[in-house]
Write a protein that holds these residues in place. Structure first.
Motif, short mmCIF file in Angstrom:
data_model
loop_
_atom_site.label_atom_id
_atom_site.label_comp_id
_atom_site.label_asym_id
_atom_site.label_seq_id
_atom_site.Cartn_x
_atom_site.Cartn_y
_atom_site.Cartn_z
N ASP A 221 39.43 63.41 47.06
CA ASP A 221 39.77 64.81 46.80
C ASP A 221 40.70 65.33 47.89
O ASP A 221 40.30 65.43 49.05
CB ASP A 221 38.47 65.63 46.75
N ASP A 222 41.94 65.65 47.51
CA ASP A 222 42.94 66.03 48.52
C ASP A 222 42.54 67.25 49.32
O ASP A 222 42.74 67.31 50.54
CB ASP A 222 44.31 66.27 47.84
N ASP A 223 41.95 68.26 48.64
CA ASP A 223 41.57 69.49 49.36
C ASP A 223 40.52 69.20 50.42
O ASP A 223 40.62 69.63 51.57
CB ASP A 223 41.00 70.55 48.39
N VAL A 224 39.49 68.45 50.01
CA VAL A 224 38.40 68.12 50.95
C VAL A 224 38.96 67.29 52.10
O VAL A 224 38.61 67.48 53.27
CB VAL A 224 37.27 67.34 50.22
N MET A 225 39.90 66.40 51.76
CA MET A 225 40.47 65.52 52.79
C MET A 225 41.26 66.32 53.81
O MET A 225 41.16 66.10 55.02
CB MET A 225 41.36 64.48 52.13
N GLU A 226 42.04 67.29 53.31
CA GLU A 226 42.83 68.12 54.24
C GLU A 226 41.93 68.84 55.22
O GLU A 226 42.17 68.84 56.43
CB GLU A 226 43.64 69.16 53.43
N LYS A 227 40.85 69.46 54.69
CA LYS A 227 39.91 70.18 55.56
C LYS A 227 39.30 69.21 56.58
O LYS A 227 39.15 69.54 57.76
CB LYS A 227 38.79 70.82 54.72
N TYR A 228 38.95 68.00 56.09
CA TYR A 228 38.31 67.02 56.98
C TYR A 228 39.26 66.64 58.11
O TYR A 228 38.87 66.53 59.27
CB TYR A 228 37.89 65.79 56.16
N LEU A 229 40.54 66.46 57.76
CA LEU A 229 41.53 66.10 58.80
C LEU A 229 41.74 67.25 59.78
O LEU A 229 42.14 67.04 60.93
CB LEU A 229 42.86 65.69 58.15
N ILE A 243 31.76 61.14 46.25
CA ILE A 243 31.16 59.80 46.07
C ILE A 243 31.00 59.51 44.57
O ILE A 243 31.29 58.41 44.10
CB ILE A 243 29.79 59.70 46.79
N ARG A 244 30.57 60.51 43.83
CA ARG A 244 30.37 60.34 42.38
C ARG A 244 31.70 59.94 41.71
O ARG A 244 31.77 59.01 40.92
CB ARG A 244 29.84 61.65 41.79
N LYS A 245 32.76 60.67 42.10
CA LYS A 245 34.07 60.41 41.50
C LYS A 245 34.53 58.98 41.80
O LYS A 245 34.97 58.24 40.92
CB LYS A 245 35.08 61.43 42.05
N GLY A 246 34.40 58.57 43.07
CA GLY A 246 34.84 57.23 43.48
C GLY A 246 34.02 56.13 42.82
O GLY A 246 34.53 55.06 42.47
N THR A 247 32.72 56.41 42.62
CA THR A 247 31.83 55.41 41.99
C THR A 247 32.22 55.23 40.52
O THR A 247 32.31 54.11 40.03
CB THR A 247 30.35 55.86 42.10
#
Length: 693
Positions: A221-229, A243-247
């Protein structure tokens, strides 16, 4: 009962023999309140292993479908067999599942069969979570097994729990999402655990693995990733949804650990099934094909109001009669109504509908999209058939089953037993499409054919115990094939004059080897009407009927192409029958000239052996005309992969055990047909002639 499809999980549990798959299913049923006393597989008392053969051999042969509930979610669980001769069962089950739990042994790791099952699951696009079991076993190593899963299976593991202690000291797991430790006591009661702080010696490791987990998850998820970075840790809901999406996309596989036998760690796996495996509406819908087998572009959308589409994935005979297991993709079925079997084009009446719990059952009046149920009283239904709405028919892509590679002759011990044997075999064919039965016309013997020695062993066992048929068993026979190696241009004229109308047909043709794997091809290049178009199918039919029996040893002929070039006909005396007869005679005339050759089935062999016996195993495979393809050394021993002719592999399991002091294991599946060496071919041809003489 819940009918909200988002609360459904249709899952399978699959793994190598002995990885603890059935024990894990048992524990799940115990935790979900389905059974009160836990049965042990090695005591022969597991709930899902209710066939006598399963209880005795400690292996699961038939997939048993079971329904249970966990946290308001409905699980339909299919327990699949792990042994290679039953991969057909695994394959059928995968076809109707939405998700799976891959169980691996904490000490054995990725074993030969796990690879086959994993490959099947990849082919079927089934989302999975991984459960590394048996961490209480000597030699267990969670981290080694996760590395092996990555290197051997090429699967990305997303580690969700870490073990606390190992072997005899295995006490519980660290949940990396909540950063808490689940510790079980030694009572063996799965509900006797405490949630506490992570032991100090594991804190650093847990933090390192948690960071890896979040980094892998946020990529979804790009939005979540941006916040994480930017240094903002995502909240629990965002992490879980990533995790659900990736699984579901098969980008990675959430990986858990525990010991089913000791009742430690199973709850977290159940929670993961709810959190990360798809419900029936989140899986790619099944493509529909029309009655001729062409894709229509429509899909069986999981919707209870859509027209009925259901797939028969298993037929089982038990003390209540024949049970037909079906997965309903769309629409619904009701007791007492009629449905269309698109394979036979006949309607079938839905008798009783039951929800299965291993071998006990719960009666239903109807079932709808997403359900896996069993129906009693169906007459002409086989595995792989589609049941559809009479007014709106369509077929789901049918299952394809491989041809058997091994056969044995059986005969009833008492003359009076032949009728009983016939009935029993009829039931067994319906249950297992990879099992075939033929009668040898010359010797009048009954020949049973299957996927391997164990497959047929167990079929004979089922005949004896389940059906009470005592049979004499011949020695196993290999399913050879024949082919040709040279092109022949030839002609044949069929003339017959017997008062009244005669018979006349002349054909000029080319017989040549076709590409490997094509079977039989026919083409007509006749121009100018020398052989009228309406007789072409008769010529094709004549040749096609003959290829069931080759000219060397009477085995089926494959990879053969016939081209009709020219010919002649008579306005009165020519008929389809005359041209079919000409083609049959032409086959017998020309095939011996086309340098026919005997082919033998080559099997893909995968052997696991302790390191100190590798030399013996390789030497033995070479003696069996095996070609070694690869050798990999692991911490517990070596894997040897080879191709070897089936004819040399009879009794291999006994020899392997002797060579490796009982520690070797192997799996074997059909790979391809290859030319037989001259000395072997001569022997097979001689044997065949003696038999027919």
């Amino acid at each position: 009962m819940t009918s909200d499809l988002s609360n459904y999980r249709n899952i399978g549990i699959f793994a190598h023999v002995d990885a603890g798959k059935t024990t894990t299913t048992e524990r799940i049923l115990k935790l979900t309140g389905k059974i009160h006393k836990i049965g042990e597989v090695h005591d022969g008392a597991a709930t899902t292993d209710f066939m006598e053969q399963e209880q005795e051999r400690g292996i699961t042969i038939q997939s048993a479908a079971t329904t249970c509930f966990w946290k308001d979610h409905r699980f339909n669980i299919i327990d699949t067999p792990g042994h290679v001769d039953f991969t057909i069962e695994v394959y059928r089950s995968l076809k109707v599942l939405d998700g799976g739990v891959g169980v691996f042994c904490g000490s054995g790791g990725v074993e030969p069969q796990s690879e086959t099952n994993w490959r099947y699951a990849n082919d079927s696009g089934v989302s999975r979570i991984i459960y590394i079991n048996k961490l209480d076993r000597v030699g267990a190593d969670f981290y080694r097994v996760t590395d092996q899963i990555e290197s051997v299976l090429g699967a990305k593991t997303l580690v969700m729990t870490l073990p606390i202690g190992i072997e005899d000291d295995f006490r519980g797991v660290v949940d990396l999402l909540t950063m808490k430790a689940w510790i079980w006591d030694d009572s063996g009661d799965p509900t006797k655990y405490t949630i506490e702080d992570i032991p100090s010696d594991l804190v650093e490791k847990a933090e390192e693995f948690r960071e890896k987990l979040i980094e892998m998850a946020v990529e979804q998820d790009d939005d979540v990733m941006e916040k994480y970075l930017d240094g903002i840790e995502p909240d629990m809901e965002s992490i879980k949804s990533c995790i659900r999406k990736g699984t579901i996309n098969l980008d990675f596989f959430p990986t858990y650990c525990g010991s089913s036998f000791k009742n430690k760690g199973v709850q977290l796996v159940l929670d993961a099934v709810i959190d990360f495996l798809p419900n029936p509406t989140e899986v790619k819908p099944q493509p529909e094909v029309d009655l001729e087998g062409n894709e229509t572009g429509n899909f069986a959308l999981v919707d209870p109001v859509a027209p009925l589409r259901a797939l028969v994935f298993k037929i089982m005979d038990d003390r209540y009669g024949a049970l037909t297991f079906i997965r309903i993709y769309s629409g619904k079925i009701e007791k007492g109504t009629n449905v269309l079997n698109t394979f036979t084009s006949k309607t079938e009446r839905i008798g009783r509908i039951v929800e299965m719990h291993a071998d006990s059952r719960n009666e239903l009046n109807s079932a709808g999209a997403g359900d896996i149920v069993a129906v009693l009283g169906m007459k002409n239904v086989q595995t792989g058939h589609t049941l559809a709405d009479e007014k709106n028919p369509a077929t789901l892509e049918p299952m394809v089953f491989p041809d058997p590679v091994i056969s044995v002759a059986i005969s009833p011990k008492e003359k009076a037993g032949s009728e009983k044997l016939g009935v029993a075999l009829g039931k067994m064919i319906q249950e297992d499409p990879s099992f075939r039965v033929e009668t040898d016309i010359e010797s009048n013997e009954t020949i049973i054919k299957g996927m391997g020695e164990l497959h047929l062993d167990i079929k004979v066992d089922i005949l004896r115990r389940t059906h009470g048929c005592e049979v004499e068993v011949g020695k196993p026979q290999v399913a050879y094939r024949e082919t040709i190696t040279k092109q022949i241009n030839d002609e044949y004229t069929h003339k017959k004059q017997t008062g009244g109308a005669g018979q006349f047909a002349k054909i000029d043709y080319v017989i040549e080897p076709a590409e490997v794997g094509t079977g039989f091809e026919f083409e007509s290049k006749v121009t100018g009407g020398n052989v009228p178009r309406e007789f072409w199918p008769a010529v094709r039919k004549g040749f096609e009927l003959c290829i069931a029996e080759g000219v060397l040893a009477g085995y089926p002929v494959q990879d053969l192409k016939v081209t009709l070039m020219d010919g002649a006909y008579h306005a009165v005396d020519s008929s389809a029958v005359a041209f079919e007869t000409a083609a049959k005679a032409a086959y017998r005339q020309s095939l011996p000239k086309a340098s026919p050759q005997l082919l033998e089935p080559i099997m893909k062999i995968d052997v696991f052996t302790p390191e100190d016996h590798v030399g013996d195993v390789i030497g033995d495979l070479n003696r069996r005309r095996g070609v070694i393809k690869a050798q990999e050394t692991g911490s517990l021993g070596s894997r040897v992969k080879a191709d070897a002719p089936l004819g040399e592999m009879f009794g291999y399991i006994g020899d392997l055990r002797t060579m490796t002091s009982g520690r070797g294991q192997f799996s074997m599946e059909f790979s391809h047909y290859a030319p037989c060496p001259v000395n072997i071919a001569e022997e097979v041809i001689k044997e065949s002639k003696d038999k027919r003489a």
